[in-house]
Motif scaffolding. Sequence first.
Motif, PDB file in Angstrom:
ATOM      1  N   PRO A  50       0.697  -1.313  -0.321  1.00 56.48           N
ATOM      2  CA  PRO A  50       0.011  -0.315  -0.126  1.00 56.48           C
ATOM      3  C   PRO A  50       0.835   1.011   0.445  1.00 56.48           C
ATOM      4  CG  PRO A  50       0.258  -1.171   2.125  1.00 56.48           C
ATOM      5  CD  PRO A  50       0.353  -2.437   0.859  1.00 56.48           C
ATOM      6  N   THR A  51       1.924   1.334   0.692  1.00 56.17           N
ATOM      7  CA  THR A  51       2.686   2.261   0.003  1.00 56.17           C
ATOM      8  C   THR A  51       3.988   2.332  -0.230  1.00 56.17           C
ATOM      9  OG1 THR A  51       3.920   2.195   2.335  1.00 56.17           O
ATOM     10  CG2 THR A  51       2.218   3.560   2.342  1.00 56.17           C
ATOM     11  N   GLY A  52       4.880   2.890  -0.942  1.00 50.60           N
ATOM     12  CA  GLY A  52       6.141   2.506  -1.891  1.00 50.60           C
ATOM     13  C   GLY A  52       6.418   2.393  -2.806  1.00 50.60           C
ATOM     14  N   VAL A  53       7.245   1.775  -3.200  1.00 51.11           N
ATOM     15  CA  VAL A  53       7.650   0.896  -4.313  1.00 51.11           C
ATOM     16  C   VAL A  53       8.115  -0.387  -4.607  1.00 51.11           C
ATOM     17  CG1 VAL A  53       9.616   0.773  -6.029  1.00 51.11           C
ATOM     18  CG2 VAL A  53       9.056   2.921  -5.219  1.00 51.11           C
ATOM     19  N   THR A  54       7.703  -1.018  -5.524  1.00 50.09           N
ATOM     20  CA  THR A  54       7.525  -2.633  -5.435  1.00 50.09           C
ATOM     21  C   THR A  54       8.059  -2.970  -7.318  1.00 50.09           C
ATOM     22  OG1 THR A  54       5.439  -3.434  -3.919  1.00 50.09           O
ATOM     23  CG2 THR A  54       6.661  -4.945  -5.628  1.00 50.09           C
ATOM     24  N   ALA A  55       9.252  -3.042  -6.636  1.00 48.58           N
ATOM     25  CA  ALA A  55       9.804  -3.564  -8.294  1.00 48.58           C
ATOM     26  C   ALA A  55       9.363  -4.398  -9.316  1.00 48.58           C
ATOM     27  CB  ALA A  55      11.586  -3.128  -8.510  1.00 48.58           C
ATOM     28  N   LEU A  56       9.623  -4.825  -9.842  1.00 49.07           N
ATOM     29  CA  LEU A  56       9.310  -5.977 -11.152  1.00 49.07           C
ATOM     30  C   LEU A  56      11.078  -6.369 -11.974  1.00 49.07           C
ATOM     31  CD1 LEU A  56       7.368  -8.104 -11.675  1.00 49.07           C
ATOM     32  CD2 LEU A  56       5.802  -6.715 -13.486  1.00 49.07           C
ATOM     33  N   ILE A 176       4.862   1.611 -13.818  1.00 51.70           N
ATOM     34  CA  ILE A 176       6.213   2.515 -14.602  1.00 51.70           C
ATOM     35  C   ILE A 176       6.625   1.077 -14.841  1.00 51.70           C
ATOM     36  CG2 ILE A 176       7.569   4.317 -13.689  1.00 51.70           C
ATOM     37  CD1 ILE A 176       5.583   4.838 -11.997  1.00 51.70           C
ATOM     38  N   ASP A 177       6.791   1.493 -16.599  1.00 53.25           N
ATOM     39  CA  ASP A 177       7.407   0.340 -16.580  1.00 53.25           C
ATOM     40  C   ASP A 177       8.676   1.590 -17.792  1.00 53.25           C
ATOM     41  OD1 ASP A 177       8.090  -1.987 -18.337  1.00 53.25           O
ATOM     42  OD2 ASP A 177       6.274  -1.729 -18.976  1.00 53.25           O
ATOM     43  N   GLU A 200       5.876   9.246  -2.876  1.00 52.47           N
ATOM     44  CA  GLU A 200       5.147   9.378  -1.841  1.00 52.47           C
ATOM     45  C   GLU A 200       3.194   9.688  -2.217  1.00 52.47           C
ATOM     46  OE1 GLU A 200       7.103  12.573  -1.199  1.00 52.47           O
ATOM     47  OE2 GLU A 200       8.651  11.749  -0.914  1.00 52.47           O
ATOM     48  N   VAL A 201       2.719   9.530  -3.584  1.00 55.93           N
ATOM     49  CA  VAL A 201       1.438  10.020  -3.479  1.00 55.93           C
ATOM     50  C   VAL A 201       0.629   8.499  -3.353  1.00 55.93           C
ATOM     51  CG1 VAL A 201      -0.035  11.091  -5.389  1.00 55.93           C
ATOM     52  CG2 VAL A 201       2.266  12.057  -4.859  1.00 55.93           C
ATOM     53  N   ALA A 202       1.727   7.487  -4.561  1.00 53.89           N
ATOM     54  CA  ALA A 202       0.647   6.927  -4.660  1.00 53.89           C
ATOM     55  C   ALA A 202       1.985   5.146  -4.572  1.00 53.89           C
ATOM     56  CB  ALA A 202      -0.569   6.427  -6.320  1.00 53.89           C
ATOM     57  N   PRO A 203       1.403   4.073  -4.417  1.00 56.63           N
ATOM     58  CA  PRO A 203       2.346   3.061  -4.413  1.00 56.63           C
ATOM     59  C   PRO A 203       2.735   2.993  -5.725  1.00 56.63           C
ATOM     60  CG  PRO A 203      -0.272   2.330  -3.452  1.00 56.63           C
ATOM     61  CD  PRO A 203       0.214   4.355  -3.887  1.00 56.63           C
ATOM     62  N   VAL A 204       3.510   2.395  -5.760  1.00 58.43           N
ATOM     63  CA  VAL A 204       4.312   1.712  -7.560  1.00 58.43           C
ATOM     64  C   VAL A 204       4.817   0.951  -7.822  1.00 58.43           C
ATOM     65  CG1 VAL A 204       5.703   2.326  -9.145  1.00 58.43           C
ATOM     66  CG2 VAL A 204       5.309   5.048  -7.203  1.00 58.43           C
ATOM     67  N   LEU A 205       4.263   0.473  -9.238  1.00 58.80           N
ATOM     68  CA  LEU A 205       4.601  -1.232  -8.880  1.00 58.80           C
ATOM     69  C   LEU A 205       5.722  -0.707 -10.490  1.00 58.80           C
ATOM     70  CD1 LEU A 205       4.987  -3.871  -9.034  1.00 58.80           C
ATOM     71  CD2 LEU A 205       2.756  -3.755 -11.296  1.00 58.80           C
ATOM     72  N   LEU A 206       7.525  -1.137 -10.091  1.00 58.00           N
ATOM     73  CA  LEU A 206       7.863  -0.119 -11.352  1.00 58.00           C
ATOM     74  C   LEU A 206       8.642  -1.644 -12.158  1.00 58.00           C
ATOM     75  CD1 LEU A 206      10.240   2.500 -12.210  1.00 58.00           C
ATOM     76  CD2 LEU A 206      11.315   1.982  -9.897  1.00 58.00           C
ATOM     77  N   ARG A 219      10.888  -0.692  -1.810  1.00 61.67           N
ATOM     78  CA  ARG A 219      11.017  -1.926  -0.886  1.00 61.67           C
ATOM     79  C   ARG A 219      10.978  -3.293  -0.720  1.00 61.67           C
ATOM     80  NH1 ARG A 219       6.182   0.885   2.431  1.00 61.67           N
ATOM     81  NH2 ARG A 219       7.460   3.526   1.877  1.00 61.67           N
ATOM     82  N   HIS A 220       9.990  -4.115  -2.021  1.00 63.21           N
ATOM     83  CA  HIS A 220       9.798  -5.260  -2.489  1.00 63.21           C
ATOM     84  C   HIS A 220      10.523  -5.165  -4.024  1.00 63.21           C
ATOM     85  CE1 HIS A 220       7.870  -4.793   1.361  1.00 63.21           C
ATOM     86  NE2 HIS A 220       7.012  -3.765   0.738  1.00 63.21           N
ATOM     87  N   VAL A 221      10.663  -6.852  -3.489  1.00 65.35           N
ATOM     88  CA  VAL A 221      10.777  -6.815  -5.548  1.00 65.35           C
ATOM     89  C   VAL A 221      10.254  -7.877  -5.735  1.00 65.35           C
ATOM     90  CG1 VAL A 221      13.063  -5.679  -6.129  1.00 65.35           C
ATOM     91  CG2 VAL A 221      12.520  -8.368  -4.498  1.00 65.35           C
ATOM     92  N   VAL A 222       9.808  -8.519  -7.110  1.00 65.38           N
ATOM     93  CA  VAL A 222       8.857  -9.941  -7.626  1.00 65.38           C
ATOM     94  C   VAL A 222      10.095  -9.767  -9.218  1.00 65.38           C
ATOM     95  CG1 VAL A 222       6.819 -10.927  -8.463  1.00 65.38           C
ATOM     96  CG2 VAL A 222       7.019  -8.892  -6.397  1.00 65.38           C
ATOM     97  N   VAL A 223      10.205 -11.035  -8.946  1.00 63.25           N
ATOM     98  CA  VAL A 223      11.345 -11.053 -10.182  1.00 63.25           C
ATOM     99  C   VAL A 223      10.651 -12.803 -10.905  1.00 63.25           C
ATOM    100  CG1 VAL A 223      13.767 -12.334 -10.879  1.00 63.25           C
ATOM    101  CG2 VAL A 223      13.381 -10.676  -8.418  1.00 63.25           C
ATOM    102  N   LEU A 224      11.044 -12.419 -12.262  1.00 61.31           N
ATOM    103  CA  LEU A 224      10.127 -13.242 -13.359  1.00 61.31           C
ATOM    104  C   LEU A 224      11.169 -13.789 -13.870  1.00 61.31           C
ATOM    105  CD1 LEU A 224       7.473 -10.817 -14.912  1.00 61.31           C
ATOM    106  CD2 LEU A 224       7.265 -11.923 -12.835  1.00 61.31           C
ATOM    107  N   THR A 225      10.645 -14.951 -14.469  1.00 67.35           N
ATOM    108  CA  THR A 225      11.891 -15.879 -15.342  1.00 67.35           C
ATOM    109  C   THR A 225      10.861 -16.720 -16.170  1.00 67.35           C
ATOM    110  OG1 THR A 225      12.735 -16.304 -13.219  1.00 67.35           O
ATOM    111  CG2 THR A 225      13.070 -17.655 -15.727  1.00 67.35           C
TER     112      THR A 225
END
Lengths: 261, 292
Positions: A50-56, A176-177, A200-206, A219-225
């Motif tokens: 719900p907050t911060g950046v989650t990286a893909l 955000i791609d 800070e304004v909205a959670p991000v999936l980056l 803060r978090h990562v999701v890794v794809l293969t």
Amino acid sequence: MTSSPPSRDAATVGAGPTARPTAPVLLVRDLQAHVAGQQVVEHVDLQVAPTGVTALLGRNGVGKTSTIKAVMGLIGRSGTIELDGEDISTLPTFRIAGRGVGYVPEDREVFSGLTVTENLRLAERRGSEHRYDLVYELFPELEQRGAQAAGTLSGGQQQMVSLARALLNDNRVLLIDEPTKGLAPRLVTEVAEALARAAEVAPVLLVEQNLQVVRDLARHVVVLTDGRSVHHGDASDFLDDPVATQRLLGVHGGTDPAGAA
Amino acid sequence: MSTVVLLLITGVGLGAIYFLVASGLSLIYGLMGVLNFAHGVFLTFGAFLGWEVAARMGATTWAGFAASLLVGALAGAVFAALTERFLVQRLYERHIEQVLITVGLALAVVALFDGIWGTDARFISGPPWMSRTTTIAGANVPNDRFVAIVLAVVVLVAIVLFLQRTRYGMIIRAGVENRSMVTALGIDVRTAFTLIFTIGGAAAGLGGVLASHAFGYVSPMLGQTLLIFAFIVTVIGGLGSLTGAAIASVLVAVLQQFANYYWGYGDFAVVVLLAVVVLTRPSGLMGKKVTA
């Protein structure tokens, strides 16, 4: 206009009628996606905090962009996609955006024949406040170049337009791609700073290839293969694990600013 | 010299009618990727209803002529809007089916017009001034061509202002460039689709009334005949480009007039021009972009 977006956002997350502080804003389960009959996403599970950046993360061609597009409804998809607990997996793209999903595509996709101001005005969504003060504070250039056709801007400026379109509205989540793709190092820093403010304004999936940017923001990562999500976890734990980064990304998760690009 | 002037002005007059048909075609293709083969019947419908209204109000009066223009444009607009809403939109993104349904609709509606108005041409008369001529540099130019030119310019300016000054115009310009990104900003482009069909239909309906005056008749096949040239104009101008359509309309019509007069091969010359443009500039003169 809100004077303090971060605190307002925190209040929404904490005190919203349904949202628990830890409930993901975006929940994707067993996502599959296809383009022209070919499966490009096999099985992706992910959550956006719900907050911060989650990286893909993942190597080229593993389905990161397709995952984002599938969430946005831009390509055929099946599986569970929930925004604040509500199913959006069957909605058309414009309704998904209308529910508060901001999208910054891989190749910026500014409308080159429209002026900068028109690009932003087009992004104004009904029922949302329009944060021109935030956008122009982050990217003062866009205010100065308002009358310029977006197609004549540099790549970095086009990226600013693309980010500004997503930041303009009161979104629940931003997808955000690869925002730093092809940008000069100075601009990478500038865009990364803007991303920090965006988060800070909205959670991000980056989606991001530049691991230094990921290290600074996520803060978090999701890794794809191969179209599958194979790792979920804390960002710094993952990036500090040379074996995992080497195996899943083909690079060291170190501080090389060029990252995997 | 007078012949050249005559061919030039009548050519531009014919170009004005081509533009009224091609502008809608070009915008529809640019925004929606739909090749609208039913566009000609919007024109014919406008021409027939315009003729009916003028006949009732007095074909030789200015009021009758003005009413026929208005009704023609309205008829084209309504027909086009209904076509989009109930046929084309249901086949969203299915381009082959969209082509098939517009071809089918065109065939069916021409047959319907045959049934209602008969297959023979109905001869048209307008206000007496329209069928007289004005002498310019020794050339006696039919007055109805001036009306067509002026109205086509008005339509061009109106569409340009609409595209430049209104939010829907902005959505259409953006949609021609990148439709999926428009939807990703939360905009329902289907409204813009209906709107662009309606505008295109209105222009075609207006063109139908003007064409019937320029040619002196209206028949069920009027629109289909013009549609072929309008498609050529659209391809030469660049699919999706309004300015391209305007330039190509005049280019094609003037070439056609001159080639017809001097060699008798006007239509052939147009096809040669089409081949040259497609081979050397496949995206047309102005490419795929709505520049106003």
